[in-house]
Design an enzyme around this catalytic site. Structure first.
Site, PDB file in Angstrom:
ATOM      1  N   PHE A 190       7.852   2.020   0.113  1.00  0.00           N
ATOM      2  CA  PHE A 190       6.952   0.944   0.548  1.00  0.00           C
ATOM      3  C   PHE A 190       5.524   1.442   0.574  1.00  0.00           C
ATOM      4  CE2 PHE A 190       4.457  -0.712   4.113  1.00  0.00           C
ATOM      5  CZ  PHE A 190       4.380  -2.063   3.789  1.00  0.00           C
ATOM      6  N   GLY A 192       1.818   0.035   1.893  1.00  0.00           N
ATOM      7  CA  GLY A 192       1.168  -1.054   2.620  1.00  0.00           C
ATOM      8  C   GLY A 192       0.669  -0.574   3.967  1.00  0.00           C
ATOM      9  N   LEU A 213       7.288   6.075   2.832  1.00  0.00           N
ATOM     10  CA  LEU A 213       6.300   5.121   3.321  1.00  0.00           C
ATOM     11  C   LEU A 213       4.907   5.623   2.958  1.00  0.00           C
ATOM     12  CD1 LEU A 213       7.709   4.403   6.904  1.00  0.00           C
ATOM     13  CD2 LEU A 213       8.105   3.092   4.813  1.00  0.00           C
ATOM     14  N   GLU A 214       4.195   4.855   2.163  1.00  0.00           N
ATOM     15  CA  GLU A 214       2.813   5.182   1.799  1.00  0.00           C
ATOM     16  C   GLU A 214       1.918   4.196   2.524  1.00  0.00           C
ATOM     17  OE1 GLU A 214       2.202   7.843   0.478  1.00  0.00           O
ATOM     18  OE2 GLU A 214       4.167   8.364  -0.321  1.00  0.00           O
ATOM     19  N   LEU A 215       1.349   4.627   3.619  1.00  0.00           N
ATOM     20  CA  LEU A 215       0.617   3.721   4.500  1.00  0.00           C
ATOM     21  C   LEU A 215      -0.890   3.930   4.342  1.00  0.00           C
ATOM     22  CD1 LEU A 215       3.091   4.103   7.491  1.00  0.00           C
ATOM     23  CD2 LEU A 215       3.185   2.507   5.559  1.00  0.00           C
TER      24      LEU A 215
END
Length: 463
Positions: A190, A192, A213-215
């Site tokens: 993901f 976001g 998770l790439e935040l």
């Protein structure tokens, strides 16, 4: 738009196909990467046009530089190295168990789910797809509803290059995205916001699905007193203004000494005037994606200004565009200083020295990126060793994301896990441990009943 029923059926087809092909040869992986490459080459025009239409204004040149070129680079890197990555890897065997041997066998996980954002709609699909394909997986991609024309273009074009049980594009709103995250993928990536990332991780946990998770977060820039300020401003402003600041690793705020502030502001204004002339009709500057994002940025800017911040606008007001600006002396409690900005607003924080800048960063959530501008090696090393971030650039910004041999990922609130290149291959693979026993071995000597023989052996084996 994908319906809930179609979503389930599409996943079932991918899942079934993945279980029927547990060992995926290099020829298949190579073909999928080449098909991805062909799609980008042959459909460049409609893809760039769709991106520009969704933003309202985004230069095809900027999209080419920021999305197409790094996408092609990632594919070429995987094609060059992928066959080597997938080979079994020797592992040492404890002397107690010799002549047995050990090795690690990379295997495809199966079906990879990819939830992509709107800010770099092409690159942030292709990057994860490259890693999924080179690792031998099949993939399902949910494209952000905030780029509907791009999503529709991809949904139309992808079936021309891939079978439905190899790659499927999913379109739709937040309800479909939520349902997508509940599917029992073998891996889920993901990209976001941190807030949405928490929901994605919670949904994946029900299936024990591993996640990447790439935040985001507030990526700081440290400008040392010995830095070449003109060069620093040139790179910082470039990194902040491309895509109108709608970049997860854009410089979020700058930390510099009190004596550098006025010159930084002067140089930044001169830089903007040079790179975005004829502002009223300039087509190189990207528009904020939609009215909601524009209103959010304007509200945060107004809040900072009304609480004593100094706002330096870099251009005249223009309809449907947020005026790029610098902000200094903003209260720490205001939204601009608490939240990831994701727009062409650059706060400046004055500090006494580099150590004070490091201390400022370290009492805040760990960012996705950290940047330092300095000339003295000891200052650079101080910043590298004493800050924690997903990635870092020295005397530049954002370019670490374009290096295929560097892992890309965040830490804590800015993400979990990493991908790109070999790191991405390993993240999307199951690294299966294999122990191979030989016909003649010593294991039987350690079996019950534990008599004199075993006690004698233990005298030699005990630490």
């Amino acid at each position: 738009m994908t319906s809930s029923t179609e979503l389930t059926e599409q996943f079932a087809a991918l899942y079934s196909a993945s279980r029927q092909e547990l060992s995926v040869p290099w020829s298949t992986r190579k073909r999928r990467l080449q098909q991805l490459q062909a799609l980008l080459k042959e459909q460049q025009k409609p893809l760039l046009e769709a991106i520009a239409a969704d933003f309202g204004q985004r230069s095809h040149i900027e999209s080419t530089i920021l999305e197409l070129i790094p996408s092609h680079s990632g594919i070429k890197h995987a094609l060059k190295h992928g066959e080597k990555w997938m080979k079994r890897r020797k592992a040492s065997t404890s002397w107690l168990f010799k002549p047995a041997t050990c090795y690690v066998q990379p295997q495809p996980k199966g079906v990879v789910g990819i939830v992509s954002p709107w800010n770099y709609p092409l690159f942030l699909i292709i990057g994860p797809l490259v890693d999924a394909f080179v690792a031998g997986n099949r993939a399902m991609v949910k494209i952000s509803e905030h780029v509907p024309q791009f999503a529709e273009a991809m949904a139309t074009l992808v079936p021309q290059y891939f079978q439905a049980d190899e790659l499927t594009i999913v379109t739709g709103g937040a309800d479909i995205a939520a349902a997508f995250s509940t599917l029992p993928f073998d891996h889920l990536l993901f990209t976001g916001s941190t807030a949405v990332g928490k929901h994605v991780m919670r949904a994946a946990a029900a299936n024990l699905t591993p996640v990447t998770l790439e935040l985001g977060g507030k990526s700081p820039v440290i400008v040392s007193a010995d830095a070449d300020l003109a060069k620093a401003v040139d790179r910082i402003m470039y990194g902040k203004m491309i895509n109108a600041g709608q970049t997860c690793i854009a410089p979020d705020y700058v930390l510099l000494s009190h004596s550098q502030l006025d010159e930084f502001v002067r140089l930044a204004q001169a830089w903007f005037d040079q790179h975005y002339p004829n502002w009223d009709s300039n087509t190189d500057f990207t528009r904020i994606i939609n009215g909601a994002q524009l209103q959010r940025l304007q509200t945060w800017l107004n809040e900072a200004h009304s609480n004593g911040a100094q706002v330096v606008t870099l251009a005249k007001q223009r309809a449907d565009f947020l005026t790029p600006c610098l902000v200094h002396h903003a209260p720490d409690a205001c939204q601009l200083m608490q939240q990831e900005i994701f727009g062409p607003i650059l706060p400046i924080v004055t500090v006494d020295n580099v150590q004070a800048a490091i201390d400022y960063i370290n009492v805040r959530p760990r960012p996705l990126a950290c940047y330092v501008f300095a000339q003295q090696p000891e200052v650079i090393e101080q910043c590298v060793k004493h800050t924690v971030a997903g990635g870092m650039c020295v005397n530049d910004v954002v370019l670490h994301v374009a290096q295929d041999d560097l892992p890309f990922g965040g830490i804590g609130p800015s993400g979990m896990g990493a991908y790109h290149g070999k790191t991405g291959f390993e993240a999307m693979s199951h690294m299966k441990a294999v122990f191979v026993q030989k016909p003649k071995n010593m294991v039987a000597l350690m079996s019950p009943p534990y008599g004199k023989r075993v006690k004698t052996l233990l005298k030699f084996l005990k630490p």
